[in-house]
Scaffold this motif. Structure first.
Motif, PDB file in Angstrom:
ATOM      1  N   HIS A   1       0.833  -1.210   0.000  1.00  0.00           N
ATOM      2  CA  HIS A   1       0.000   0.000   0.000  1.00  0.00           C
ATOM      3  C   HIS A   1       0.862   1.252   0.000  1.00  0.00           C
TER       4      HIS A   1
ATOM      5  N   ASP B   1       1.775  -0.213  -4.897  1.00  0.00           N
ATOM      6  CA  ASP B   1       1.883  -1.386  -5.774  1.00  0.00           C
ATOM      7  C   ASP B   1       0.601  -2.212  -5.651  1.00  0.00           C
ATOM      8  N   GLU B   2      -0.388  -1.943  -6.517  1.00  0.00           N
ATOM      9  CA  GLU B   2      -1.679  -2.616  -6.434  1.00  0.00           C
ATOM     10  C   GLU B   2      -1.561  -4.119  -6.695  1.00  0.00           C
ATOM     11  N   ASP B   3      -0.719  -4.485  -7.665  1.00  0.00           N
ATOM     12  CA  ASP B   3      -0.582  -5.906  -7.999  1.00  0.00           C
ATOM     13  C   ASP B   3      -0.079  -6.700  -6.793  1.00  0.00           C
TER      14      ASP B   3
ATOM     15  N   PHE C   1      -0.360  -5.818  -3.665  1.00  0.00           N
ATOM     16  CA  PHE C   1      -1.403  -5.780  -2.635  1.00  0.00           C
ATOM     17  C   PHE C   1      -2.438  -6.880  -2.877  1.00  0.00           C
ATOM     18  N   TYR C   2      -2.906  -6.980  -4.136  1.00  0.00           N
ATOM     19  CA  TYR C   2      -3.906  -7.999  -4.450  1.00  0.00           C
ATOM     20  C   TYR C   2      -3.328  -9.402  -4.316  1.00  0.00           C
TER      21      TYR C   2
ATOM     22  N   ARG D   1     -10.341  -5.048  -8.719  1.00  0.00           N
ATOM     23  CA  ARG D   1      -9.641  -5.067  -9.999  1.00  0.00           C
ATOM     24  C   ARG D   1     -10.542  -4.651 -11.157  1.00  0.00           C
TER      25      ARG D   1
ATOM     26  N   THR E   1      -9.357   2.458 -12.942  1.00  0.00           N
ATOM     27  CA  THR E   1      -8.199   2.930 -12.189  1.00  0.00           C
ATOM     28  C   THR E   1      -8.456   4.319 -11.653  1.00  0.00           C
TER      29      THR E   1
ATOM     30  N   GLN F   1      -4.583   8.109  -7.455  1.00  0.00           N
ATOM     31  CA  GLN F   1      -4.295   8.101  -6.031  1.00  0.00           C
ATOM     32  C   GLN F   1      -3.896   9.491  -5.587  1.00  0.00           C
TER      33      GLN F   1
END
Length: 325
Positions: free
Chosen positions: A15, A19-21, A23-24, A54, A58, A61
């Motif tokens: 977070h 880095d969303e990838d 995080f998921y 997902r 997008t 942020q």
């Protein structure tokens, strides 16, 4: 089911780095762990939440909000939360690459620090006025979701004569505790051996103090100095920065791109962009933007549906005349 300490740390780290990838990925690992422990409902809910997130468009942020500077600090810096991305700027390829390198190292700073290395965090930006130096500091802040603290050194020196070194210490102490991008604008105010008329000794003390603070600074924040007059800076300064980025007025191609970007909301079908090449030479990014804005406003206020080449060339000529005048 309690998440493992490693999973919690990985979630927080992902977070923080945006880095969303990652995080998921950690969230799905937690779902798998829940399923193995027999918590099938929780596992299904976690997977559904990841799938929903997902599927969302997008979202931009926003910057990490911090308390506005207070007390003494409020007299020294101004805080802002920029909303401009690197992709929004038209810069020379070399400058783009250097800024990308700074962003990449900052986003991976924990990995670097785990191996005993610090990311680039002390930057010197040099070049003519209006070429994007201050805007680059704003871009770094926005891309890293950090606030931008701007220090106006010329005002600081004139306002706090005799106290400048202690005030600078306060700024650097804050930078060590509050992660942000700190922009030391008009850096030649302390970087050159003059500025304080009749008291060269004071000017030297301020410069020496800044050099000491810069040497002692830790990579918690980005320290960005910007100057229009690199030629008068003390040579000792250049060695203190991790990177020196040189800006210049845009090429004809870049200048056309600056104009196109600013006039994106206008009807420019009648503009012959190739004809403008002979009219943009020597103008900075800021001057090109102001010329584009002047031409656009004239077209809007006179009721013209389209912007013409002649109108844009006239605005460019007027801007050049203003600068030379």
């Amino acid at each position: 089911m309690a998440a493992s300490a490693d999973h919690v740390k990985a979630l927080v780290r992902a977070h923080a780095e945006g880095d969303e990838d990652a995080f998921y990925s950690v969230a799905l690992q937690l779902a798998a762990k829940s399923a193995r422990q027999g918590h099938n409902l929780l596992a299904a809910e976690l997977r559904d939440l990841v799938d929903e997130a997902r599927a969302q468009p997008t979202r931009k942020q926003g910057p990490t909000l911090v308390v506005q500077p207070r007390g003494e600090l409020a007299e020294l810096v101004s805080a802002s939360y920029p909303d401009i991305h690197l992709a929004d700027m038209t810069l020379a390829e070399a400058v783009q690459e250097q800024l990308q390198r700074v962003l990449h190292e900052q986003r991976q700073r924990e990995r670097l620090e785990n191996h005993g290395f610090a990311p680039i965090y002390r930057l010197l930006l040099v070049g003519p006025p209006g070429t994007g130096k201050s805007m680059s500091a704003a871009v770094l802040a926005r891309e890293l979701s950090l606030p931008l603290f701007t220090v106006r050194l010329d005002g600081l020196i004139s306002r706090f004569m005799g106290q400048t070194a202690s005030k600078l210490r306060l700024v650097f102490d804050t930078a060590a505790k509050s992660r942000a991008v700190y922009l030391f604008d008009e850096f030649d105010a302390i970087g050159a051996e003059r500025r304080i008329e009749g008291d060269v000794g004071e000017a030297r003390r301020i410069l020496n103090s800044f050099l000491l603070f810069l040497d002692e600074a830790r990579p918690e924040s980005l320290l960005v100095a910007a100057t229009n007059h690199a030629g008068i800076l003390d040579n000792a300064l250049f060695r203190r920065f991790d990177a020196v980025i040189t800006y210049d007025v845009p090429s004809a191609e870049q200048a056309t791109e600056v104009l196109r970007r600013r006039l994106a909301s206008m009807n420019t079908k009648r503009v012959d962009w190739s004809r403008l090449a002979d009219h943009v030479g020597g103008l900075s990014h800021a001057e090109l933007v102001r010329a584009a804005e002047a031409a656009a406003k004239d077209a809007i206020l006179t009721g013209h549906a389209q912007l013409s080449s002649s109108a844009l060339m006239a605005a460019l000529g007027a801007r050049r005349a203003t600068r030379n005048g």
